[in-house]
Design a protein around this motif. Sequence first.
Motif, PDB file in Angstrom:
ATOM      1  N   GLN A 394       0.824  -1.204   0.000  1.00 44.80           N
ATOM      2  CA  GLN A 394       0.000   0.000   0.000  1.00 44.80           C
ATOM      3  C   GLN A 394       0.862   1.259   0.000  1.00 44.80           C
ATOM      4  N   ALA A 395       1.968   1.212   0.728  1.00 48.38           N
ATOM      5  CA  ALA A 395       2.853   2.380   0.790  1.00 48.38           C
ATOM      6  C   ALA A 395       3.437   2.706  -0.588  1.00 48.38           C
ATOM      7  N   LEU A 396       3.780   1.675  -1.349  1.00 49.62           N
ATOM      8  CA  LEU A 396       4.317   1.901  -2.693  1.00 49.62           C
ATOM      9  C   LEU A 396       3.272   2.539  -3.604  1.00 49.62           C
ATOM     10  N   LEU A 397       2.033   2.072  -3.527  1.00 51.25           N
ATOM     11  CA  LEU A 397       0.967   2.668  -4.329  1.00 51.25           C
ATOM     12  C   LEU A 397       0.723   4.113  -3.923  1.00 51.25           C
ATOM     13  N   ASP A 398       0.681   4.361  -2.637  1.00 50.04           N
ATOM     14  CA  ASP A 398       0.437   5.726  -2.147  1.00 50.04           C
ATOM     15  C   ASP A 398       1.556   6.664  -2.595  1.00 50.04           C
ATOM     16  N   ARG A 399       2.794   6.190  -2.513  1.00 49.67           N
ATOM     17  CA  ARG A 399       3.932   7.025  -2.893  1.00 49.67           C
ATOM     18  C   ARG A 399       3.926   7.305  -4.396  1.00 49.67           C
ATOM     19  N   ALA A 400       3.639   6.284  -5.193  1.00 47.12           N
ATOM     20  CA  ALA A 400       3.610   6.470  -6.642  1.00 47.12           C
ATOM     21  C   ALA A 400       2.473   7.399  -7.054  1.00 47.12           C
ATOM     22  N   ARG A 401       1.327   7.284  -6.379  1.00 46.70           N
ATOM     23  CA  ARG A 401       0.195   8.156  -6.709  1.00 46.70           C
ATOM     24  C   ARG A 401       0.502   9.601  -6.320  1.00 46.70           C
ATOM     25  N   ALA A 402       1.120   9.780  -5.174  1.00 45.70           N
ATOM     26  CA  ALA A 402       1.474  11.137  -4.734  1.00 45.70           C
ATOM     27  C   ALA A 402       2.460  11.778  -5.709  1.00 45.70           C
ATOM     28  N   PHE A 403       3.437  11.008  -6.179  1.00 48.41           N
ATOM     29  CA  PHE A 403       4.405  11.526  -7.149  1.00 48.41           C
ATOM     30  C   PHE A 403       3.706  11.895  -8.450  1.00 48.41           C
ATOM     31  N   ARG A 404       2.866  10.979  -8.944  1.00 49.64           N
ATOM     32  CA  ARG A 404       2.151  11.254 -10.195  1.00 49.64           C
ATOM     33  C   ARG A 404       1.303  12.515 -10.086  1.00 49.64           C
ATOM     34  N   ASP A 405       0.507  12.594  -9.038  1.00 47.57           N
ATOM     35  CA  ASP A 405      -0.411  13.729  -8.898  1.00 47.57           C
ATOM     36  C   ASP A 405       0.345  15.049  -8.742  1.00 47.57           C
ATOM     37  N   ALA A 406       1.516  14.988  -8.104  1.00 51.39           N
ATOM     38  CA  ALA A 406       2.322  16.208  -7.934  1.00 51.39           C
ATOM     39  C   ALA A 406       2.948  16.657  -9.250  1.00 51.39           C
ATOM     40  N   HIS A 407       2.984  15.759 -10.230  1.00 49.30           N
ATOM     41  CA  HIS A 407       3.607  16.079 -11.520  1.00 49.30           C
ATOM     42  C   HIS A 407       2.600  16.117 -12.665  1.00 49.30           C
ATOM     43  N   ILE A 408       1.319  16.294 -12.330  1.00 52.26           N
ATOM     44  CA  ILE A 408       0.294  16.555 -13.343  1.00 52.26           C
ATOM     45  C   ILE A 408      -0.137  18.010 -13.199  1.00 52.26           C
ATOM     46  N   ALA A 409       0.124  18.795 -14.215  1.00 46.96           N
ATOM     47  CA  ALA A 409      -0.197  20.223 -14.173  1.00 46.96           C
ATOM     48  C   ALA A 409      -1.463  20.516 -14.973  1.00 46.96           C
ATOM     49  N   ASP A 410      -2.126  21.613 -14.622  1.00 48.42           N
ATOM     50  CA  ASP A 410      -3.287  22.110 -15.364  1.00 48.42           C
ATOM     51  C   ASP A 410      -2.921  23.509 -15.866  1.00 48.42           C
ATOM     52  N   PRO A 411      -2.088  23.562 -16.925  1.00 45.16           N
ATOM     53  CA  PRO A 411      -1.547  24.864 -17.358  1.00 45.16           C
ATOM     54  C   PRO A 411      -2.616  25.830 -17.850  1.00 45.16           C
ATOM     55  N   LYS A 412      -2.399  27.100 -17.585  1.00 46.77           N
ATOM     56  CA  LYS A 412      -3.371  28.138 -17.975  1.00 46.77           C
ATOM     57  C   LYS A 412      -3.155  28.609 -19.405  1.00 46.77           C
ATOM     58  N   ASN A 413      -1.954  28.411 -19.935  1.00 47.00           N
ATOM     59  CA  ASN A 413      -1.678  28.843 -21.303  1.00 47.00           C
ATOM     60  C   ASN A 413      -0.631  27.930 -21.916  1.00 47.00           C
ATOM     61  N   TYR A 414      -0.320  28.180 -23.183  1.00 46.94           N
ATOM     62  CA  TYR A 414       0.570  27.275 -23.915  1.00 46.94           C
ATOM     63  C   TYR A 414       2.013  27.340 -23.404  1.00 46.94           C
ATOM     64  N   ASP A 415       2.440  28.492 -22.938  1.00 43.53           N
ATOM     65  CA  ASP A 415       3.787  28.592 -22.372  1.00 43.53           C
ATOM     66  C   ASP A 415       3.913  27.722 -21.120  1.00 43.53           C
TER      67      ASP A 415
END
Length: 497
Positions: A394-415
């Motif tokens: 469970q710890a591995l899943l939680d850690r991988a999910r936290a990393f993924r979610d921290a590296h998914i951005a919702d950019p406001k513009n193309y830059d």
Amino acid sequence: MSDQKLPTRAEDFSEWYNQLVLRAEMADYAPVRGCMIVRPYGWALWENITAALDKRFKATGHVNAAFPLLIPRSFIEKEQSHVAGFSPELAVVTHGGGEKLEEPLVIRPTSETIIGYEYAKWIQSYRDLPLLINQWNSVVRWELRTKLFLRTLEFFWQEGHTAHATFEEAEAETVQMLDIYTDFALNEAAIPVIPGAKSPSERFAGADETYSIEAMMGDGKALQAGTSHNLGQNFSKAFGIRYLDHEGALQFCWTTSWGLSTRFIGAIIMVHGDDQGLILPPRLAPLQVVIVPIFKNEEEKVQVLQASRKIHAELVAAGVRVRSDEREGSSPGFKFNDWEMRGVPLRIEIGPKDVAKGTVVLARRDKPGKEGKSFVSQEGLSTVVAQMLETIQQALLDRARAFRDAHIADPKNYDEFKGAVETGFAFSYWCSTGECENSIKEETKATVRCVPLDAAVAAGTKTTAISAGMIRQPETPGTCIRCGNTATRKAIFGKAY
């Protein structure tokens, strides 16, 4: 070799991966450029992957079969988009038995054609449907740029092939298998994949729709970890796969195919590994526990080995995959490093003082150093170990999910978008046009990894895996990140292996 440090993931992620695969004895390079030899430790991991998937396939009514390695070249050419998609990757046999063949044979890049040929003979009536078959095999695709496990000329996988009476049944099958892959990734591999639909340009050659599970690696890049294809009636029409319906009318079948390969081993390595080596999820690890007896003289050796062997027998009886490291000539420190390199989830250390106290030291691979160590009683150890393995999973899943979610951005513009795909994923509105997709690819090297499925699709699946892995689609329209036109769906963009 375990005494030699790996390159750190931060300084050279690619070389860290290459050296780790070799030094953990997962695989080796073959004499033929681009091929790999899967070593016993890597194959043991693949066996556990196949067992977990095969159980799921059979629970949903699928059966295993085997089809030939060699396919007549004319079969590949029957479905035009299929031949166009695979022609650059084909390995062709022109001679056999010292003579030139009347018709060249292709070493299978995938088996839709040979299976379509056979299904046309097997299927006559609606009573023969659905036909649900899977096979475990290897295929050959002549890749120019290769990397162990991730992309090789020959690789191992499973490929499912099914035939149905209606489009709706085929679509339900396609999504169900995507759901099974999602469930496997989450619950066995501890990898939080994103299930979604591929863009038209990224679809499998010959498919009407392709779905995939997309995983984020430890460097922020994407890996397509499994695919499921609704082939429509394309192969049925090419090979004459037809059935008599309830009214006696002749209809073409609707077919699907789906596959997950040894590249998933690469995903496990790159999602969970660290600078010390592999970290394997307990449910798939070839070895879940290693026991390291520690002693200085013959008297201590006798009592420590007696205790460690008793623990070993208890864990085996409890169904734990365990090994006692009684190698002579290697120090405990060397053994610790060696098993850390190989990613064994839990280490048990036992020395003379532990024997006297009736205790052992448990060392978690996912928490190096003192943080991951605990002292526990030998009494009831198998129960403690089982609980600890589930905690690690469970710890591995939680850690991988936290990393993924921290590296998914919702950019406001193309830059901002351009910056986001340098370090992870961008979840952005996309107008669904090929023009914008191609522009983004040319300008950023990022591709549409998938358009995440919405709640309506997830609700129609047989388990909750897709729902658990979903990145939620917005309820209101927005504007395309590239052109600014109205867009109703968001896509996951990222650079990929």
